[in-house]
Design a protein around this motif. Structure first.
Motif, PDB file in Angstrom:
ATOM      1  N   GLN A 191       2.975   6.057  -7.737  1.00 38.07           N
ATOM      2  CA  GLN A 191       2.638   6.077  -6.317  1.00 38.07           C
ATOM      3  C   GLN A 191       2.306   4.702  -5.746  1.00 38.07           C
ATOM      4  O   GLN A 191       1.469   4.565  -4.859  1.00 38.07           O
ATOM      5  CB  GLN A 191       1.486   7.055  -6.069  1.00 38.07           C
ATOM      6  CG  GLN A 191       1.858   8.505  -6.349  1.00 38.07           C
ATOM      7  CD  GLN A 191       3.152   8.925  -5.627  1.00 38.07           C
ATOM      8  OE1 GLN A 191       3.244   8.804  -4.408  1.00 38.07           O
ATOM      9  NE2 GLN A 191       4.140   9.391  -6.378  1.00 38.07           N
ATOM     10  N   GLN A 192       2.985   3.684  -6.269  1.00 36.88           N
ATOM     11  CA  GLN A 192       2.887   2.345  -5.694  1.00 36.88           C
ATOM     12  C   GLN A 192       4.289   1.796  -5.493  1.00 36.88           C
ATOM     13  O   GLN A 192       5.222   2.142  -6.218  1.00 36.88           O
ATOM     14  CB  GLN A 192       2.051   1.423  -6.580  1.00 36.88           C
ATOM     15  CG  GLN A 192       0.575   1.813  -6.628  1.00 36.88           C
ATOM     16  CD  GLN A 192      -0.293   0.709  -7.190  1.00 36.88           C
ATOM     17  OE1 GLN A 192      -0.029  -0.466  -7.016  1.00 36.88           O
ATOM     18  NE2 GLN A 192      -1.363   1.097  -7.875  1.00 36.88           N
ATOM     19  N   TRP A 193       4.404   0.940  -4.468  1.00 37.21           N
ATOM     20  CA  TRP A 193       5.688   0.350  -4.120  1.00 37.21           C
ATOM     21  C   TRP A 193       5.534  -1.163  -4.023  1.00 37.21           C
ATOM     22  O   TRP A 193       4.419  -1.697  -4.108  1.00 37.21           O
ATOM     23  CB  TRP A 193       6.173   0.907  -2.774  1.00 37.21           C
ATOM     24  CG  TRP A 193       6.677   2.315  -2.817  1.00 37.21           C
ATOM     25  CD1 TRP A 193       7.981   2.725  -2.868  1.00 37.21           C
ATOM     26  CD2 TRP A 193       5.903   3.522  -2.811  1.00 37.21           C
ATOM     27  NE1 TRP A 193       8.070   4.098  -2.899  1.00 37.21           N
ATOM     28  CE2 TRP A 193       6.805   4.623  -2.865  1.00 37.21           C
ATOM     29  CE3 TRP A 193       4.536   3.804  -2.775  1.00 37.21           C
ATOM     30  CZ2 TRP A 193       6.386   5.940  -2.867  1.00 37.21           C
ATOM     31  CZ3 TRP A 193       4.100   5.118  -2.780  1.00 37.21           C
ATOM     32  CH2 TRP A 193       5.032   6.175  -2.828  1.00 37.21           C
ATOM     33  N   GLU A 222       0.827  -1.207   0.000  1.00 38.68           N
ATOM     34  CA  GLU A 222       0.000   0.000   0.000  1.00 38.68           C
ATOM     35  C   GLU A 222       0.861   1.258   0.000  1.00 38.68           C
ATOM     36  O   GLU A 222       0.469   2.294  -0.515  1.00 38.68           O
ATOM     37  CB  GLU A 222      -0.914  -0.003   1.220  1.00 38.68           C
ATOM     38  CG  GLU A 222      -2.010   1.031   1.163  1.00 38.68           C
ATOM     39  CD  GLU A 222      -3.093   0.779   2.189  1.00 38.68           C
ATOM     40  OE1 GLU A 222      -3.947   1.657   2.355  1.00 38.68           O
ATOM     41  OE2 GLU A 222      -3.071  -0.292   2.818  1.00 38.68           O
ATOM     42  N   GLY A 223       2.042   1.173   0.578  1.00 31.93           N
ATOM     43  CA  GLY A 223       2.951   2.310   0.619  1.00 31.93           C
ATOM     44  C   GLY A 223       4.384   1.815   0.695  1.00 31.93           C
ATOM     45  O   GLY A 223       4.673   0.628   0.516  1.00 31.93           O
ATOM     46  N   TYR A 224       5.274   2.706   0.957  1.00 31.58           N
ATOM     47  CA  TYR A 224       6.699   2.403   1.087  1.00 31.58           C
ATOM     48  C   TYR A 224       6.920   1.717   2.429  1.00 31.58           C
ATOM     49  O   TYR A 224       6.651   2.292   3.489  1.00 31.58           O
ATOM     50  CB  TYR A 224       7.464   3.710   0.992  1.00 31.58           C
ATOM     51  CG  TYR A 224       8.947   3.637   1.267  1.00 31.58           C
ATOM     52  CD1 TYR A 224       9.773   2.766   0.568  1.00 31.58           C
ATOM     53  CD2 TYR A 224       9.524   4.484   2.217  1.00 31.58           C
ATOM     54  CE1 TYR A 224      11.127   2.726   0.814  1.00 31.58           C
ATOM     55  CE2 TYR A 224      10.891   4.451   2.462  1.00 31.58           C
ATOM     56  CZ  TYR A 224      11.677   3.570   1.762  1.00 31.58           C
ATOM     57  OH  TYR A 224      13.029   3.538   2.002  1.00 31.58           O
ATOM     58  N   CYS A 251      10.242   0.971  -5.609  1.00 33.56           N
ATOM     59  CA  CYS A 251       9.080   1.539  -6.282  1.00 33.56           C
ATOM     60  C   CYS A 251       8.506   0.507  -7.257  1.00 33.56           C
ATOM     61  O   CYS A 251       9.257  -0.225  -7.907  1.00 33.56           O
ATOM     62  CB  CYS A 251       9.473   2.780  -7.086  1.00 33.56           C
ATOM     63  SG  CYS A 251      10.175   4.121  -6.107  1.00 33.56           S
TER      64      CYS A 251
END
Length: 486
Positions: free
Chosen positions: A287-289, A268-270, A282
């Motif tokens: 905006q996805q990791w 969902e995030g970094y 990344c």
């Protein structure tokens, strides 16, 4: 309209031609050679990459001239981390130093000393396979070459430059250089300056699913194309494989048993965990990791055993179930060192507990089980970073074995699904990225999972037996860790 996906691997270039709905019209391959001038060096000629790419494309053009003539986009995927070095005139300064070249092990320690918070910036441990330590090695042992470097390109980005005349890279591939601030999705001036480099030496960054450049006019004319062709940012091989297999949203995952083994989870995030050698990169869409755990000898371990026993891999896979036993040897698959969770280049392969009662079937079983345990060890590192999985796609050459699928599912504790056409995952993913860049469709409309052809669920009885053996597997590494360095 049609799209081309190019996957620059270590052993071959794969190219797929797809239609407007990402259905595969044709595919082609061209082989590559790896040079090992000294142990543990691993190098390739960038010109060989380009020649193989042209050959593979030519085969598709000859077979499908009309569909190829309607080409609108090209996507690139490739082996990660390789250092391809160009001077100001665009000349290649030396053979590319590849991902599996470990000469820069000492430079990893030096780099982390130069930038004490490097793990916070990059989200990853310094490892000899990554690009930055290679350049630090070069500055010491090939200083004339280092001084002449104008651009450092990753392998697929060299092909992009030959196609477009522009220096570009994407976020997923750049994550494996140790020069990227992975959270900010931008080059880190601090990490670059530690190697004596700057942004001038780097390609321009774009998202993998966005336009990067246009195909050179001379190639457009030579290939008899109807109109202009967009080349997108592309992706590193695992991120592209994820797009090809439908792994793009948080919670999606795949387990790959190729030469190496990879557990890839979209997040969902970094979410870094550098202390346990998790790769936090990344993804190739904005905006996805994603996270990865990696082992260096997955199917390679079974190929090694087949050579040792002078038996082919298919025979070993067939006899392995009969070797399944609570008293079979324990195998540590560290034939080429290890990454997740140990990042231990000195680790060695081990058979533990062999007796005169053991035969080829027991060794085959032990190797397949040991690889499953290594992947479970990596999954534990992902869990420590907050990732929990309920299922994953099962890809790579090892996915052809239902028994290996059952072993891995039981060791990991979640379902594995084998998908149709997964062998073209990275090239298909690159083609899908090109489609996204050209058509601006939604991710959900383009990135779909292929049909599931087989499911492997954890088996309670097997999981119970494996639990005790997995605990011993872990204790063996800890007991032998210091011995590996002597």
């Amino acid at each position: 309209m049609s799209y081309l996906g190019i996957d620059l691997g270590t052993s071959e270039v794969k190219v797929v031609l797809t239609d407007a709905e990402s259905n595969v019209i044709a595919s082609s391959r061209a082989g590559l050679r790896v040079d090992n001038p000294h142990p543990p060096w691993s190098e390739q000629s960038p010109q060989d990459w380009w020649n193989a790419t042209l050959d593979a494309i030519a085969a598709i053009r000859t077979e499908h001239p009309r569909v190829f003539g309607a080409l609108r986009g090209i996507g690139l995927s490739g082996q990660m981390h390789g250092a391809t070095l160009l001077d100001r005139s665009g000349n290649v300064l030396r053979p590319a130093i590849l991902w599996n070249d470990t000469r820069a092990y000492a430079e990893c320690v030096e780099l982390e000393a130069l930038v004490p918070d490097s793990r916070s910036i990059t989200g990853n441990q310094a490892m000899p396979g990554f690009t930055a330590p290679k350049l630090l090695w070069l500055s010491k042992y090939e200083p004339a070459v280092f001084r002449a470097v104008h651009k450092v390109l990753l392998p697929k980005d060299y092909i992009a430059w030959r196609l477009t005349g522009e220096f570009t890279s994407d976020m997923s591939d750049a994550s494996g250089t140790l020069w990227l601030d992975v959270a900010k999705r931008d080059w880190s001036d601090r990490m670059l300056s530690a190697i004596g480099m700057s942004r001038e030496n780097m390609p321009r960054l774009v998202e993998g699913s966005e336009p990067a450049a246009q195909l050179r006019g001379e190639l457009q004319r030579e290939w008899c194309l109807d109109g202009s062709v967009t080349v997108c940012g592309g992706a590193g091989d695992n991120a592209a494989s994820a797009i090809g297999i439908g792994v793009a949203r948080p919670g999606d995952a795949f387990l790959s048993l190729g030469t190496s083994g990879v557990l890839f989870a979209a997040t969902e995030g970094y979410a870094p965990n550098p202390g346990q050698a998790v790769h936090a990169f990344c993804h190739c869409v904005p905006q996805q990791w994603h996270q990865m755990s990696v082992i260096l000898s997955a199917a390679a371990s079974l190929h090694w055993l087949s050579g040792l026993l002078k038996s082919n891999v298919a025979e070993l896979i067939e006899i392995a179930p009969s070797g399944q036993s609570a008293t079979a040897p324990i195998f540590l698959p560290y034939l080429n060192g290890e990454r997740t969770p140990h990042n231990d280049a000195a680790a060695k392969g081990i058979f533990y507990g062999m007796t005169s009662a053991h035969g080829a079937q027991h060794l085959a079983y032990s190797v397949m089980e040991g690889v499953a345990f290594a992947m479970a060890d990596g999954y534990a590192a992902l869990q420590a970073a907050g990732t929990t999985l309920s299922a994953a796609s099962f890809v790579g050459g090892g996915s052809r074995s239902a028994f290996w699928g059952k072993l891995c599912a039981s060791a990991l504790g979640f379902e594995l699904n084998r998908n149709e056409g997964s062998e073209l995952g990275a090239a298909l993913g690159a083609g899908r990225l090109a489609r996204l860049a050209c058509e601006r469709e939604t991710l959900a409309a383009v990135v779909k999972a292929p049909a599931v052809v087989e499911r492997y669920e954890p088996e309670a009885a097997l999981r119970s037996v494996l639990g005790d053996r997995f605990a011993r597997y872990r204790r063996l590494y800890q007991a032998l860790k210091s011995e590996f360095r002597t």
